[in-house]
Enzyme design. Structure first.
Site, PDB file in Angstrom:
ATOM      1  N   ASP A 104       0.919  -1.488   0.440  1.00  0.00           N
ATOM      2  CA  ASP A 104       0.138  -0.131   0.184  1.00  0.00           C
ATOM      3  C   ASP A 104       0.690   1.096  -0.188  1.00  0.00           C
ATOM      4  OD1 ASP A 104      -1.440   2.263   0.480  1.00  0.00           O
ATOM      5  OD2 ASP A 104      -2.844   0.499   1.687  1.00  0.00           O
ATOM      6  N   LYS A 152      -0.864  10.299   1.608  1.00  0.00           N
ATOM      7  CA  LYS A 152      -1.294  11.444   1.863  1.00  0.00           C
ATOM      8  C   LYS A 152      -0.082  11.260   2.730  1.00  0.00           C
ATOM      9  CE  LYS A 152      -5.996  11.377   1.385  1.00  0.00           C
ATOM     10  NZ  LYS A 152      -6.957  11.222   2.322  1.00  0.00           N
TER      11      LYS A 152
END
Length: 212
Positions: free
Chosen positions: A118, A122
């Site tokens: 992943d 952000k």
């Protein structure tokens, strides 16, 4: 990606504790005794549905493989593939990689695979990226002195971040490949995501890094 709930997962895991270990912490410092051989141990963090670890274990029977996957609904799919292939050199852990040092002692692992992790794009989620400094500190503890981290991803931002993170941590980059499938390598075992993205013509990034 939201994973479909598998109501039978708990029963499956209870029936196959020899494959998906119920209490892996008890094997810390003694994984080679668990496998009953002196073969190197390779760890995949984020095993997904098991295509990579199963393919690697079949290709390299003289390597012991441990796959770590936090999602119960996914690890059971990987376990089914390992069972179907009758692979005796694989075990799976339904655990969180943030706690690696609870499961492995110093120098127990020869290679760590980070496949299509992943990217946590952000900035506020940087600490969750598997190549963030806090993870690298754990990898350094459990890897052999000459152990390696092999990363593959389709996400260029994560790849670039990881190269910088490795370098800032004092690691040596032994390979940096910006398009893994330009020349097909018969030894390369693809993950499910790798097949999907490469079929669309997206470049697959790969690097190999060592400590010291």
């Amino acid at each position: 990606m939201r994973q479909r709930n598998k109501p039978w997962a708990d029963d499956f895991l209870q029936e196959h504790t020899e494959l998906v270990l119920a209490d892996p912490r008890q094997h810390k410092h003694s994984w080679q005794s668990y496998f009953a051989n002196n073969h190197p141990i390779h760890l995949e963090i984020g095993t997904g549905k098991g295509q990579f670890i199963g393919g690697m274990a079949e290709q390299q029977p003289d390597i012991n493989f441990i796959g770590m996957e936090i999602a119960k609904s996914i690890v059971v799919t990987a376990a089914q593939k390992v069972l179907d292939a009758d692979l005796g050199n694989v075990v799976l852990l339904n655990e969180d990689a943030a706690d690696l040092q609870e499961f492995f002692g110093e120098n127990e692992i020869s290679t760590i695979y980070l496949n299509f992790s992943d990217p946590w794009p952000k900035n506020r989620h940087e600490k969750r990226r598997l190549t963030f400094q806090k993870f690298l500190e754990q990898y350094k503890e459990i890897l052999h002195a000459n152990g390696e981290i092999i990363l593959k991803t389709d996400n260029r931002e994560l790849f670039e971040y990881s190269l910088v993170s490795f370098s800032q941590f004092g690691m040596k980059l032994e390979e940096v490949n910006l398009d893994l499938h330009v020349e097909e390598d018969p030894q390369n075992v693809m993950t499910e995501y790798e097949e999907k993205f490469s079929a669309k013509g997206q470049p697959i990034y790969r690097c190999v890094a060592r400590f010291g």
